[in-house]
Design a protein around this motif. Structure first.
Motif, PDB file in Angstrom:
ATOM      1  N   ASN A  13      -1.902   8.045   8.831  1.00 49.66           N
ATOM      2  CA  ASN A  13      -1.347   7.314   9.972  1.00 49.66           C
ATOM      3  C   ASN A  13      -0.779   8.242  11.051  1.00 49.66           C
ATOM      4  O   ASN A  13       0.036   7.831  11.859  1.00 49.66           O
ATOM      5  N   THR A  17      -6.743   9.267  12.783  1.00 50.71           N
ATOM      6  CA  THR A  17      -6.671   8.868  11.372  1.00 50.71           C
ATOM      7  C   THR A  17      -8.043   8.793  10.697  1.00 50.71           C
ATOM      8  O   THR A  17      -8.196   9.251   9.568  1.00 50.71           O
ATOM      9  N   GLN A  45      -0.939  -1.975   8.095  1.00 54.14           N
ATOM     10  CA  GLN A  45       0.436  -1.640   8.451  1.00 54.14           C
ATOM     11  C   GLN A  45       1.051  -0.762   7.360  1.00 54.14           C
ATOM     12  O   GLN A  45       0.637  -0.842   6.196  1.00 54.14           O
ATOM     13  N   PRO A  46       2.045   0.052   7.684  1.00 59.98           N
ATOM     14  CA  PRO A  46       2.754   0.824   6.655  1.00 59.98           C
ATOM     15  C   PRO A  46       3.370  -0.118   5.611  1.00 59.98           C
ATOM     16  O   PRO A  46       3.767  -1.238   5.933  1.00 59.98           O
ATOM     17  N   ASN A  53       3.293   3.735  13.510  1.00 61.87           N
ATOM     18  CA  ASN A  53       1.944   4.273  13.309  1.00 61.87           C
ATOM     19  C   ASN A  53       1.221   3.462  12.241  1.00 61.87           C
ATOM     20  O   ASN A  53       1.689   3.360  11.113  1.00 61.87           O
ATOM     21  N   ILE A  54       0.056   2.891  12.607  1.00 64.41           N
ATOM     22  CA  ILE A  54      -0.713   2.135  11.633  1.00 64.41           C
ATOM     23  C   ILE A  54      -1.600   3.076  10.823  1.00 64.41           C
ATOM     24  O   ILE A  54      -1.902   4.190  11.247  1.00 64.41           O
ATOM     25  N   PHE A  55      -2.023   2.612   9.659  1.00 64.21           N
ATOM     26  CA  PHE A  55      -2.837   3.410   8.749  1.00 64.21           C
ATOM     27  C   PHE A  55      -4.312   3.093   8.889  1.00 64.21           C
ATOM     28  O   PHE A  55      -4.697   1.952   9.160  1.00 64.21           O
ATOM     29  N   CYS A  56      -5.121   4.104   8.664  1.00 60.85           N
ATOM     30  CA  CYS A  56      -6.535   3.938   8.395  1.00 60.85           C
ATOM     31  C   CYS A  56      -6.704   4.344   6.938  1.00 60.85           C
ATOM     32  O   CYS A  56      -6.177   5.387   6.508  1.00 60.85           O
ATOM     33  N   ASP A  96       5.511   8.910   7.481  1.00 69.21           N
ATOM     34  CA  ASP A  96       4.205   9.073   8.123  1.00 69.21           C
ATOM     35  C   ASP A  96       3.509  10.288   7.520  1.00 69.21           C
ATOM     36  O   ASP A  96       4.160  11.252   7.115  1.00 69.21           O
TER      37      ASP A  96
END
Length: 137
Positions: A13, A17, A45-46, A53-56, A96
């Protein structure tokens, strides 16, 4: 040496990403570990911490001759090389991260040590994004 079927879950994230995940997968592949299957990329989402910061994320089935601890050391070395400085277990919480690589299953092994728990119960049973990714496999 016997080969073991392992499920890995990768997430990032920070920065680019998707490229971070592709870099980690390339490093795994170049080490001689065979990647048998990949899920689709998933944006999420975390979980268990707050961040803008969103996740991939992506899940992978690999074939390896490494033991669980050898594999853990290997994926931690990838995380370190890619710039991850805070390990969640070491700091006692989530932050993060450029890359996170978790061992979810290793054959049908049940294993617990101070550093590693297989299967990774949170990803298998508690986290919705994990279930979505693992369903792809």
């Amino acid at each position: 040496m016997s080969q073991h079927k392992v499920i890995l879950l990768l997430g990032s994230n920070i920065g680019d990403t998707k490229k971070n995940l592709e870099t980690a997968l390339d490093t795994i592949r170049k080490s001689g570990i065979e990647i048998l299957k990949l899920s689709e990329f998933l944006i999420s989402q975390p979980v268990e911490f707050v961040s803008s910061n969103i996740f991939c994320n992506i899940a992978s089935i690999i074939s390896t001759s490494l033991s669980p601890i050898q594999l853990l050391d290997f994926v931690k070395s990838i995380e370190f090389e890619m710039g991850r400085i805070n390990d969640s277990k070491a700091i006692g919480g989530y932050t993060d991260r450029v890359i996170d690589i978790d061992i979810i299953k290793y054959d049908e092994l049940n294993f617990t040590s101070e550093r590693l728990e297989i299967p990774h119960k949170k990803h298998l049973f508690e986290r919705e994004f994990s279930r979505v990714l693992l369903k792809d496999l």
